[in-house]
Design an enzyme around this catalytic site. Structure first.
Site, mmCIF file in Angstrom:
data_model
loop_
_atom_site.group_PDB
_atom_site.id
_atom_site.type_symbol
_atom_site.label_atom_id
_atom_site.label_comp_id
_atom_site.label_asym_id
_atom_site.label_seq_id
_atom_site.Cartn_x
_atom_site.Cartn_y
_atom_site.Cartn_z
ATOM 1 N N LYS A 22 22.466 6.896 -12.812
ATOM 2 C CA LYS A 22 21.168 6.788 -13.497
ATOM 3 C C LYS A 22 20.988 7.907 -14.509
ATOM 4 O O LYS A 22 20.593 7.689 -15.652
ATOM 5 C CB LYS A 22 20.039 6.839 -12.452
ATOM 6 C CG LYS A 22 18.664 7.110 -13.051
ATOM 7 C CD LYS A 22 17.570 7.155 -12.014
ATOM 8 C CE LYS A 22 17.351 8.478 -11.338
ATOM 9 N NZ LYS A 22 16.583 9.471 -12.100
ATOM 10 N N ASN A 23 21.280 9.141 -14.069
ATOM 11 C CA ASN A 23 20.967 10.289 -14.932
ATOM 12 C C ASN A 23 21.993 10.510 -16.042
ATOM 13 O O ASN A 23 21.849 11.424 -16.850
ATOM 14 C CB ASN A 23 20.773 11.559 -14.093
ATOM 15 C CG ASN A 23 19.488 11.483 -13.284
ATOM 16 O OD1 ASN A 23 18.649 10.621 -13.545
ATOM 17 N ND2 ASN A 23 19.332 12.361 -12.308
ATOM 18 N N CYS A 116 4.567 16.123 -11.976
ATOM 19 C CA CYS A 116 4.976 14.987 -11.144
ATOM 20 C C CYS A 116 5.027 15.441 -9.694
ATOM 21 O O CYS A 116 4.794 16.612 -9.393
ATOM 22 C CB CYS A 116 6.279 14.379 -11.625
ATOM 23 S SG CYS A 116 7.763 15.016 -10.894
ATOM 24 N N ARG A 121 7.192 20.704 -13.845
ATOM 25 C CA ARG A 121 8.198 20.186 -14.769
ATOM 26 C C ARG A 121 7.765 20.218 -16.239
ATOM 27 O O ARG A 121 7.670 19.171 -16.899
ATOM 28 C CB ARG A 121 8.633 18.776 -14.352
ATOM 29 C CG ARG A 121 9.127 18.736 -12.923
ATOM 30 C CD ARG A 121 9.622 17.388 -12.512
ATOM 31 N NE ARG A 121 10.902 17.051 -13.101
ATOM 32 C CZ ARG A 121 11.519 15.889 -12.910
ATOM 33 N NH1 ARG A 121 10.980 14.979 -12.144
ATOM 34 N NH2 ARG A 121 12.681 15.647 -13.469
ATOM 35 N N ASP A 305 18.851 17.132 -5.857
ATOM 36 C CA ASP A 305 18.700 15.693 -5.616
ATOM 37 C C ASP A 305 19.328 15.241 -4.295
ATOM 38 O O ASP A 305 19.211 14.078 -3.914
ATOM 39 C CB ASP A 305 19.306 14.892 -6.781
ATOM 40 C CG ASP A 305 18.481 15.017 -8.048
ATOM 41 O OD1 ASP A 305 17.321 15.453 -7.972
ATOM 42 O OD2 ASP A 305 19.009 14.681 -9.135
ATOM 43 N N ARG A 397 13.719 2.704 -8.406
ATOM 44 C CA ARG A 397 13.880 3.399 -9.697
ATOM 45 C C ARG A 397 15.289 3.948 -9.832
ATOM 46 O O ARG A 397 15.802 4.090 -10.937
ATOM 47 C CB ARG A 397 12.892 4.570 -9.792
ATOM 48 C CG ARG A 397 11.466 4.159 -10.054
ATOM 49 C CD ARG A 397 10.632 5.392 -10.317
ATOM 50 N NE ARG A 397 11.365 6.296 -11.200
ATOM 51 C CZ ARG A 397 11.232 7.619 -11.220
ATOM 52 N NH1 ARG A 397 10.385 8.200 -10.424
ATOM 53 N NH2 ARG A 397 11.931 8.351 -12.048
HETATM 54 N N1 EPU Z 1 12.020 23.619 -16.608
HETATM 55 C C1 EPU Z 1 11.198 24.438 -17.329
HETATM 56 N N2 EPU Z 1 11.014 24.177 -18.672
HETATM 57 C C2 EPU Z 1 11.636 23.151 -19.292
HETATM 58 C C3 EPU Z 1 12.502 22.332 -18.555
HETATM 59 C C4 EPU Z 1 12.678 22.577 -17.207
HETATM 60 O O1 EPU Z 1 10.618 25.377 -16.786
HETATM 61 O O2 EPU Z 1 11.426 22.975 -20.493
HETATM 62 C C5 EPU Z 1 12.239 23.871 -15.160
HETATM 63 C C6 EPU Z 1 11.735 22.724 -14.288
HETATM 64 O O3 EPU Z 1 10.359 22.791 -14.043
HETATM 65 C C7 EPU Z 1 12.585 22.904 -13.042
HETATM 66 C C8 EPU Z 1 13.900 23.422 -13.604
HETATM 67 O O4 EPU Z 1 13.616 23.899 -14.911
HETATM 68 O O5 EPU Z 1 12.006 23.845 -12.204
HETATM 69 C C9 EPU Z 1 15.011 22.417 -13.692
HETATM 70 O O6 EPU Z 1 14.540 21.238 -14.299
HETATM 71 P P1 EPU Z 1 15.429 20.313 -15.231
HETATM 72 O O7 EPU Z 1 14.877 20.353 -16.618
HETATM 73 O O8 EPU Z 1 16.863 20.625 -15.063
HETATM 74 O O9 EPU Z 1 15.140 18.877 -14.636
HETATM 75 P P2 EPU Z 1 15.111 17.542 -15.460
HETATM 76 O O10 EPU Z 1 16.076 17.639 -16.577
HETATM 77 O O11 EPU Z 1 13.712 17.145 -15.760
HETATM 78 C C10 EPU Z 1 17.056 16.330 -14.204
HETATM 79 C C11 EPU Z 1 17.216 15.069 -13.416
HETATM 80 C C12 EPU Z 1 16.497 15.232 -12.083
HETATM 81 C C13 EPU Z 1 17.127 16.415 -11.340
HETATM 82 C C14 EPU Z 1 17.027 17.668 -12.203
HETATM 83 C C15 EPU Z 1 17.706 18.877 -11.594
HETATM 84 C C16 EPU Z 1 17.394 13.398 -15.153
HETATM 85 C C17 EPU Z 1 16.807 12.240 -15.854
HETATM 86 N N3 EPU Z 1 16.658 13.961 -14.188
HETATM 87 O O12 EPU Z 1 15.660 16.507 -14.399
HETATM 88 O O13 EPU Z 1 16.727 14.044 -11.360
HETATM 89 O O14 EPU Z 1 16.450 16.635 -10.129
HETATM 90 O O15 EPU Z 1 17.627 17.425 -13.494
HETATM 91 O O16 EPU Z 1 19.036 18.608 -11.329
HETATM 92 O O17 EPU Z 1 18.525 13.782 -15.431
HETATM 93 C C18 EPU Z 1 16.265 12.410 -9.732
HETATM 94 O O18 EPU Z 1 17.225 11.760 -10.184
HETATM 95 O O19 EPU Z 1 15.696 12.121 -8.648
HETATM 96 C C19 EPU Z 1 15.778 13.562 -10.473
HETATM 97 C C20 EPU Z 1 14.579 14.097 -10.268
#
Ligand code: EPU
Length: 418
Positions: A22-23, A116, A121, A305, A397
């Site tokens: 998915k990701n 969320c 996030r 995850d 999802r």
């Molecule tokens: N963060 C910030 N600022 C930003 C971006 C992130 O502070 O601008 C923080 C977040 O709040 C969090 C940390 O950085 O505490 C890591 O977040 P990240 O941005 O890596 O998460 P994401 O990119 O929104 C993806 C996956 C998630 C997975 C996370 C961590 C996708 C579509 N989603 O989310 O997947 O948990 O990386 O590995 O790739 C899931 O599949 O169930 C899922 C939640």
């Protein structure tokens, strides 16, 4: 709303085919925005999130189709540069259209995702990077409005490692003028998969999979041609947990165990046995699991995850384990539900202490987010009696045909539409 009824306690045995990730699918679908023409991507799972991304791209004017794992996106007709609130609120990954839109069309209007269930996030790092590349950014009525004539290469350091932040900015940099360096970048296999796809479109990217990525911008990219995405490492890990907790024997086909080293090593410590076979990876659960501690960290560390599924395994392990969640601030939503099934868990801040009990007992439970839902399925499969899992749209999802796959390996599982 559908629910699952599971009668647990059976060791599950047989073969499971792992679906596309998915990701990886979601960012690669948005990479189609960077080119003009017909994009073809293989191994795309049939999931709610993929449907939502398809709606988002269609809403922009692209022609989207998804059949038998093949997604086609004709991006030549994109004429609306907006990601509306209604779609972004159901799927945060919608924010991945921001950078491709600005890179190709010089503008985007994307709803801010908001908080969320698992944490606040924010997307401040995506915006910081885009601004460094020369975009003008305004926040207006809950929307990010970004504009640029042509993005410029920049040196960008991430204070926090962010997966979609790295992906978004890698896509921006692919069409920018000059070279971009991303430091402290995410190293997840999905980031590498996106980089490989972009390279197949003509992008010049070095270092994806390391913490420093260098991207030399090009004028134009070609459409994606027959790119096949990687298997889902979290689905793979979830089935490993299922084999482990039910004392089962599952052969996972079409998976990439090298993307899950931390999980495999940890599960081996708990007593799960792994065997590479011609058919796939055989995962054999022990009579009783041994308690082990774990701390979630970005890749190549133990993935957040997989935290909920691992915690479920620990609820019936021999001994006490301590689980530290360091990536998201509120990712223990499954704990209250597991306790209703008889688990002994206490939480203090980002740390959960789990005292293994002899068995879990079936109960009505409610899913609150995707991986929490998966952990409740894992729990139900080993619990004595019947568990009814409500609100499984979260599961739909991110897991393709989870109930069908489980039934195929002997689970007593029924989906009821109410
Ligand atoms: N963060 C910030 N600022 C930003 C971006 C992130 O502070 O601008 C923080 C977040 O709040 C969090 C940390 O950085 O505490 C890591 O977040 P990240 O941005 O890596 O998460 P994401 O990119 O929104 C993806 C996956 C998630 C997975 C996370 C961590 C996708 C579509 N989603 O989310 O997947 O948990 O990386 O590995 O790739 C899931 O599949 O169930 C899922 C939640």
């Amino acid at each position: 709303m559908d629910k699952l009824i599971i009668k647990g306690g059976k060791p599950l045995k047989g073969e499971v085919r792992i679906s596309g990730a998915k990701n990886a699918a979601l960012p690669i679908m948005t990479a189609s925005i960077l080119s003009s023409g017909k994009n073809t991507i293989y191994n795309i799972p049939n999931l709610m999130d993929v449907k939502t991304m398809g709606r988002l791209l269609s809403n922009m004017g692209a022609k989207f189709d998804h059949k038998d794992g093949l997604v086609t996106i004709d991006s030549s007709s994109i004429n609306n540069f907006e990601a509306p609130y209604d779609l972004v609120k159901t799927m945060r990954a919608s924010v991945l259209v921001l950078c491709p839109l600005v890179a190709r069309f010089g503008r985007a209007r994307v709803s801010l995702p908001g908080g969320c269930a698992i944490g606040a996030r924010p997307i401040n790092l995506h915006l910081m990077g885009l601004e460094k590349m020369g975009a003008k950014i305004q926040l207006e009525s809950g929307y990010v409005i970004a504009k640029a004539t042509r993005l410029k290469g920049a040196s960008i350091y991430f204070d926090t490692i962010t997966v979609t932040g790295t992906e978004n900015l890698m896509m921006a940099a692919a069409l920018a003028k000059g070279t971009t360096i991303l430091e402290n970048a995410a190293r997840e296999p999905e980031v590498v998969d996106l980089a490989n796809c972009l390279i197949s479109m003509g992008a010049k990217i070095r270092g994806a999979g390391d913490s420093v990525i260098e991207i030399e911008g090009v004028e134009k990219l070609k459409p994606i041609k027959n790119y096949e995405i990687i298997p889902d490492r979290i689905e793979t890990g979830t089935f490993m947990a299922i084999a482990g907790i039910t004392g089962g024997d599952l052969t996972l086909k079409d998976c990439r165990p090298e993307h899950l080293d931390a999980v495999v090593m940890k599960l081996k410590d708990t007593g799960v046995v792994f065997k590479e076979t011609k058919k796939g990876l055989r995962v054999i659960g022990p009579k009783r699991l041994t308690a082990k501690d774990v701390k979630t960290i970005p890749y190549p560390g133990f993935p957040t995850d997989m935290q909920a599924q691992f915690m479920t395994m620990m609820t019936i392990a021999n001994g006490t384990s301590v689980i530290k969640e360091t990536v998201f601030e509120n990712r223990f939503m499954h704990v209250a539900e597991l306790k209703r099934m008889g688990a002994d868990i206490s939480i203090e801040g980002g740390t959960a202490t789990i005292k293994g009990v002899n068995k879990l007992k079936g109960a009505p439970v409610m899913a609150t987010d995707l991986r929490a839902s998966a952990s409740l399925v894992v729990a139900a499969l080993c619990a004595e009696g019947e568990t009814v899992i409500h609100r499984i749209y979260h599961l739909d999802r991110g897991y393709e045909k989870m109930d069908e796959k489980l039934r195929h390996v002997g689970a007593d599982i029924e989906r009821v539409t109410s």
